[in-house]
Design a protein around this motif. Structure first.
Motif, short mmCIF file in Angstrom:
data_model
loop_
_atom_site.label_atom_id
_atom_site.label_comp_id
_atom_site.label_asym_id
_atom_site.label_seq_id
_atom_site.Cartn_x
_atom_site.Cartn_y
_atom_site.Cartn_z
N CYS A 66 -28.34 58.73 34.92
CA CYS A 66 -29.71 58.19 34.84
C CYS A 66 -30.75 59.29 34.70
O CYS A 66 -31.86 59.04 34.27
CB CYS A 66 -30.02 57.34 36.06
N SER A 67 -30.39 60.50 35.04
CA SER A 67 -31.35 61.59 34.94
C SER A 67 -31.31 62.25 33.56
O SER A 67 -32.17 63.07 33.25
CB SER A 67 -31.07 62.64 36.03
N GLU A 68 -30.34 61.88 32.74
CA GLU A 68 -30.24 62.45 31.40
C GLU A 68 -31.11 61.65 30.44
O GLU A 68 -31.20 60.43 30.53
CB GLU A 68 -28.79 62.41 30.92
N ALA A 69 -31.77 62.33 29.54
CA ALA A 69 -32.61 61.65 28.54
C ALA A 69 -31.77 61.32 27.31
O ALA A 69 -30.90 62.09 26.91
CB ALA A 69 -33.77 62.55 28.15
N ALA A 70 -32.07 60.17 26.73
CA ALA A 70 -31.40 59.77 25.50
C ALA A 70 -31.92 60.64 24.35
O ALA A 70 -33.08 61.06 24.36
CB ALA A 70 -31.68 58.30 25.20
N PRO A 71 -31.08 60.89 23.35
CA PRO A 71 -31.55 61.65 22.18
C PRO A 71 -32.73 60.92 21.52
O PRO A 71 -32.78 59.69 21.51
CB PRO A 71 -30.33 61.67 21.26
N GLN A 72 -33.65 61.68 20.96
CA GLN A 72 -34.86 61.10 20.37
C GLN A 72 -34.54 60.07 19.29
O GLN A 72 -35.18 59.03 19.20
CB GLN A 72 -35.77 62.20 19.81
N GLU A 73 -33.53 60.35 18.46
CA GLU A 73 -33.16 59.40 17.40
C GLU A 73 -32.75 58.05 17.99
O GLU A 73 -33.16 57.00 17.49
CB GLU A 73 -32.01 59.98 16.56
#
Length: 92
Positions: A66-73
């Motif tokens: 949950c602390s990881e951000a999804a790739p912008q795409e």
């Protein structure tokens, strides 16, 4: 919880009761007396201890992810799809 006939015996019902409490135990949401009872049960019941370990591991992995951000795409595609759905709802 029901008392087993022999102190070393634990019924499936007892285990089910403890397994329901494990999530709250992991989150420190049980009263201290209930925590003590769960600890004693886990010390004497390997199947429940294994399920407890699995639950704790899953919770840890989910919390970490949950602390990881999804790739912008990916984020852009999700936002685009959400807007498409909003437009269809407002037009419908």
């Amino acid at each position: 919880m029901s008392q087993p006939e022999h102190p070393d015996e634990v019924s499936a019902t007892d285990c089910a009761d403890y397994l329901e409490q494990i999530v709250y135990f992991i989150d420190n949401e049980l009263a201290e007396a209930d925590c003590d009872a769960v600890r004693v049960h886990l010390d004497t019941c390997n199947p429940c201890l294994e399920k407890y370990d699995l639950q704790r591991t899953v919770k840890s992995v989910v919390a970490r992810s949950c602390s990881e951000a999804a790739p912008q795409e990916l984020r852009d595609r999700v936002v685009f799809r959400l807007r498409e759905v909003q437009i269809r709802i407002t037009e419908g």
